[in-house]
Design a protein around this motif. Structure first.
Motif, PDB file in Angstrom:
ATOM      1  N   ASP B 273      82.024  24.880  63.714  1.00 36.01           N
ATOM      2  CA  ASP B 273      81.221  23.661  63.850  1.00 36.01           C
ATOM      3  C   ASP B 273      80.276  23.831  62.600  1.00 36.01           C
ATOM      4  O   ASP B 273      79.236  24.901  62.553  1.00 36.01           O
ATOM      5  CB  ASP B 273      80.461  23.529  65.172  1.00 36.01           C
ATOM      6  N   GLU B 274      80.263  23.122  61.838  1.00 32.62           N
ATOM      7  CA  GLU B 274      79.407  23.054  60.442  1.00 32.62           C
ATOM      8  C   GLU B 274      77.805  22.887  60.771  1.00 32.62           C
ATOM      9  O   GLU B 274      77.171  23.216  60.117  1.00 32.62           O
ATOM     10  CB  GLU B 274      79.994  22.056  59.311  1.00 32.62           C
ATOM     11  N   MET B 275      77.680  22.237  61.916  1.00 33.57           N
ATOM     12  CA  MET B 275      76.081  22.227  62.150  1.00 33.57           C
ATOM     13  C   MET B 275      75.507  23.549  62.635  1.00 33.57           C
ATOM     14  O   MET B 275      74.311  23.657  62.570  1.00 33.57           O
ATOM     15  CB  MET B 275      76.316  21.426  63.606  1.00 33.57           C
ATOM     16  N   GLU B 276      76.346  24.541  63.026  1.00 31.05           N
ATOM     17  CA  GLU B 276      75.849  25.904  63.094  1.00 31.05           C
ATOM     18  C   GLU B 276      75.536  26.630  61.764  1.00 31.05           C
ATOM     19  O   GLU B 276      75.084  27.862  61.811  1.00 31.05           O
ATOM     20  CB  GLU B 276      76.831  26.610  63.979  1.00 31.05           C
ATOM     21  N   PHE B 277      75.868  26.023  60.603  1.00 33.35           N
ATOM     22  CA  PHE B 277      76.000  26.707  59.279  1.00 33.35           C
ATOM     23  C   PHE B 277      74.489  26.792  58.750  1.00 33.35           C
ATOM     24  O   PHE B 277      73.774  25.696  59.016  1.00 33.35           O
ATOM     25  CB  PHE B 277      76.852  26.124  58.431  1.00 33.35           C
ATOM     26  N   ASP B 278      74.027  27.975  58.330  1.00 33.78           N
ATOM     27  CA  ASP B 278      72.792  28.139  57.586  1.00 33.78           C
ATOM     28  C   ASP B 278      73.060  27.731  56.171  1.00 33.78           C
ATOM     29  O   ASP B 278      73.496  28.427  55.444  1.00 33.78           O
ATOM     30  CB  ASP B 278      72.369  29.579  57.548  1.00 33.78           C
ATOM     31  N   MET B 279      72.470  26.506  55.573  1.00 33.44           N
ATOM     32  CA  MET B 279      72.747  26.006  54.596  1.00 33.44           C
ATOM     33  C   MET B 279      71.331  25.987  53.523  1.00 33.44           C
ATOM     34  O   MET B 279      71.471  25.269  52.496  1.00 33.44           O
ATOM     35  CB  MET B 279      73.523  24.602  54.422  1.00 33.44           C
ATOM     36  N   THR B 280      70.720  27.030  53.884  1.00 32.07           N
ATOM     37  CA  THR B 280      69.390  27.027  52.929  1.00 32.07           C
ATOM     38  C   THR B 280      69.929  27.320  51.504  1.00 32.07           C
ATOM     39  O   THR B 280      70.709  27.924  51.341  1.00 32.07           O
ATOM     40  CB  THR B 280      68.852  28.146  53.176  1.00 32.07           C
ATOM     41  N   GLY B 281      69.171  26.358  50.622  1.00 29.09           N
ATOM     42  CA  GLY B 281      69.654  26.510  49.140  1.00 29.09           C
ATOM     43  C   GLY B 281      70.586  25.563  48.792  1.00 29.09           C
ATOM     44  O   GLY B 281      71.130  25.433  47.598  1.00 29.09           O
ATOM     45  N   ILE B 282      71.023  24.742  49.715  1.00 33.64           N
ATOM     46  CA  ILE B 282      71.896  23.575  49.369  1.00 33.64           C
ATOM     47  C   ILE B 282      71.160  22.431  49.763  1.00 33.64           C
ATOM     48  O   ILE B 282      70.610  22.307  50.969  1.00 33.64           O
ATOM     49  CB  ILE B 282      73.360  23.738  50.190  1.00 33.64           C
ATOM     50  N   ASP B 283      70.908  21.419  49.138  1.00 30.19           N
ATOM     51  CA  ASP B 283      70.074  20.069  49.347  1.00 30.19           C
ATOM     52  C   ASP B 283      70.723  19.562  50.345  1.00 30.19           C
ATOM     53  O   ASP B 283      71.999  19.298  50.291  1.00 30.19           O
ATOM     54  CB  ASP B 283      69.619  19.612  47.621  1.00 30.19           C
TER      55      ASP B 283
END
Lengths: 325, 325
Positions: B273-283
């Motif tokens: 589930d991509e909702m769980e990803f930490d995507m800090t650093g990606i706008d």
């Protein structure tokens, strides 16, 4: 073809012809109805410069293709006219200003009302093939081509629809014994792959997801004949069954290559070779586009035979139409 | 990202920007290389009106899309630079006058020579993710978008490539324990379906045909989350395993619906589930496009775990590269 169908198609084609500019043709439907329009996308791709794309209805609605707008033509299909995703896709396209054409077996259905230009097709064993979904679609798409880029070839395509019924009867007779044999030989299989390319990929896809997975609960995957060598072929083994369609069109070399490899390593091949079809009554120039409809008829006979041999009627469902989802 | 890569991408983008008119973007490759460009087609489809299509190389060459010509841009990819169908597709596109851009890990390979604008990417565990195939592709496609239709969002897309390495490391750590568990639990399975939609379909396709079928000889099929309800879902049963990617993009509702159904009837679900990803650093604006790359990294870890648990190294082949085909 019935006058009613010709008139409905005529109204849709006139609307397309009147457009000042067409930026994109979109074919949009779900499952078997999407599969059945795949050869139309192939045909447009090969014949005209205007882009043509195909989508599963819900992908189309949520993706919101940027080019969709008043210069677009959107062709949708739902047998019952009741598929929510396809009704939604048609409404959505119409709101965006696109010209909307919808095919359905059911007049006055939600899909029928959603589209500006609804077109009816017949269903059942008594109907002439020209009035069934594929006959009506082909008459429509060759008429559209003829309207946007008039060529004798497209006129031949429209005329060929009248020859479809005879050609299908002949190919079904030709394959009747073979199909019975396949039914017996492969009735115990739990997984059967299908393969095809070009105008035939839709038939391979439809057979895999609708006839095998949905109606027989047999695991499957429609492998593209060209992609086969870039991964899938590694599962090939002496006891892995494949149904292969060898087309007569531009991508036949892909099918032949996949066949030449697959027959060396699998002992369970069912091959439908369009080169063997008697296509009298269908003009040479458009045979590559019509042959998949005959291959589809052979495969449909095979599904009937599987259903009979396995005691698993094609109408049986455990989820579809039986619950909310 | 290495200067060499930035310069090669810059040359390609300048050539695209100089074109008076672009009638069509074509993404063309085989197997995993085709799959890896699927999110690019999705991105273009959502962001600009110019049509973008994706083909398996041999289908492209034999189909001969009518619109292909000097106004077209064709982007191809082959890891070895040696895939005959993709080399042929690039030569064919160039003969037709199209602007040809090719991505490869091998400089001076046949593909490298076939394309006007070859672009190199790195490979291996030491490389920064921005210099690997996906990082380089994303920098290229956001640069192309920015060139043909300048927007701050596309600049953010280019910048986000630099954040990819950290984001991937974090998600791999996050899923490390889960992936180990799945490897143990599902190591005996003979068939595993994958599912996804939108920007994630390519990852589902790639995992099915390359990692499972090719590298593990496990039967598979990448089912589109929307199509699932129009046939495939009838094979769902308590013991049929599925790997599902729940995206964060426009088509997430399709994935959620498939998940909500599938978890009721299958006891063997692996969900990324991509909702769980930490995507800090990606706008924020471009996260939906980058998330599949993180999902792909999780799935790649799962493939490594399957290989280890099953004693079937990912490098094992019985046909590929071992014979003529």
């Amino acid at each position: 073809m019935k006058q009613e169908h010709i008139q409905q198609i005529g109204a849709a084609v006139a609307a397309v012809a009147e457009k000042n500019r067409i930026n994109h043709f979109y074919f949009v439907a779900c499952g078997g109805s999407q599969a059945f329009m795949m050869p139309a996308q192939y045909l447009f791709d090969r014949e005209i410069e205007t882009p043509a794309s195909i989508y599963s209805s819900n992908e189309f609605v949520h993706r919101v293709p940027k080019a969709l707008g008043q210069d677009s033509v959107v062709i949708t299909c739902s047998h019952s006219g009741n598929t929510p995703e396809t009704v939604k896709a048609t409404e959505f396209a119409r709101e965006k200003g696109a010209t909307t054409i919808a095919l359905s077996n059911v007049e006055d259905s939600p899909l029928w009302k959603a589209a500006e230009y609804p077109i009816h097709y017949d269903w059942g064993k008594e109907a002439d093939a020209s009035d069934l979904n594929k006959g009506v679609l082909y008459y429509l798409i060759f008429s559209v081509l003829h309207a946007v880029s008039p060529r004798e070839k497209y006129r031949k395509g429209m005329e060929a629809v009248a020859g479809l019924n005879d050609a299908i009867e002949k190919v079904k007779t030709q394959y009747a014994g073979i199909v019975k044999e396949w039914g017996k030989q492969y009735k115990r299989e739990k997984l059967i792959y299908t393969m095809g390319s070009g105008a035939n990929y839709g038939e391979a896809y439809s057979f895999a997801i609708c006839l095998l997975m949905e109606m027989q609960w047999i695991h499957s995957n429609a492998i593209h004949s060209g992609e086969y060598f870039h991964g899938p072929f590694e599962v090939t083994d002496y006891d892995v069954p494949f149904i292969m369609i060898k087309g007569i069109g531009a991508t036949r070399p892909l099918d032949e290559r996949a066949y030449d490899f697959c027959r060396k390593y699998s002992e369970k091949l069912m091959v439908v070779d369009e080169m063997e079809f008697d296509m009298t009554g269908i003009d040479d120039q458009v045979r590559e586009y019509f042959a998949p409809l005959l291959a589809g008829a052979v495969l449909r006979s095979l599904a009937d035979e599987f259903a009979y041999q396995r005691g698993h009627d094609l109408s049986v469902r455990r989820y579809m139409w039986r619950m909310e989802y």
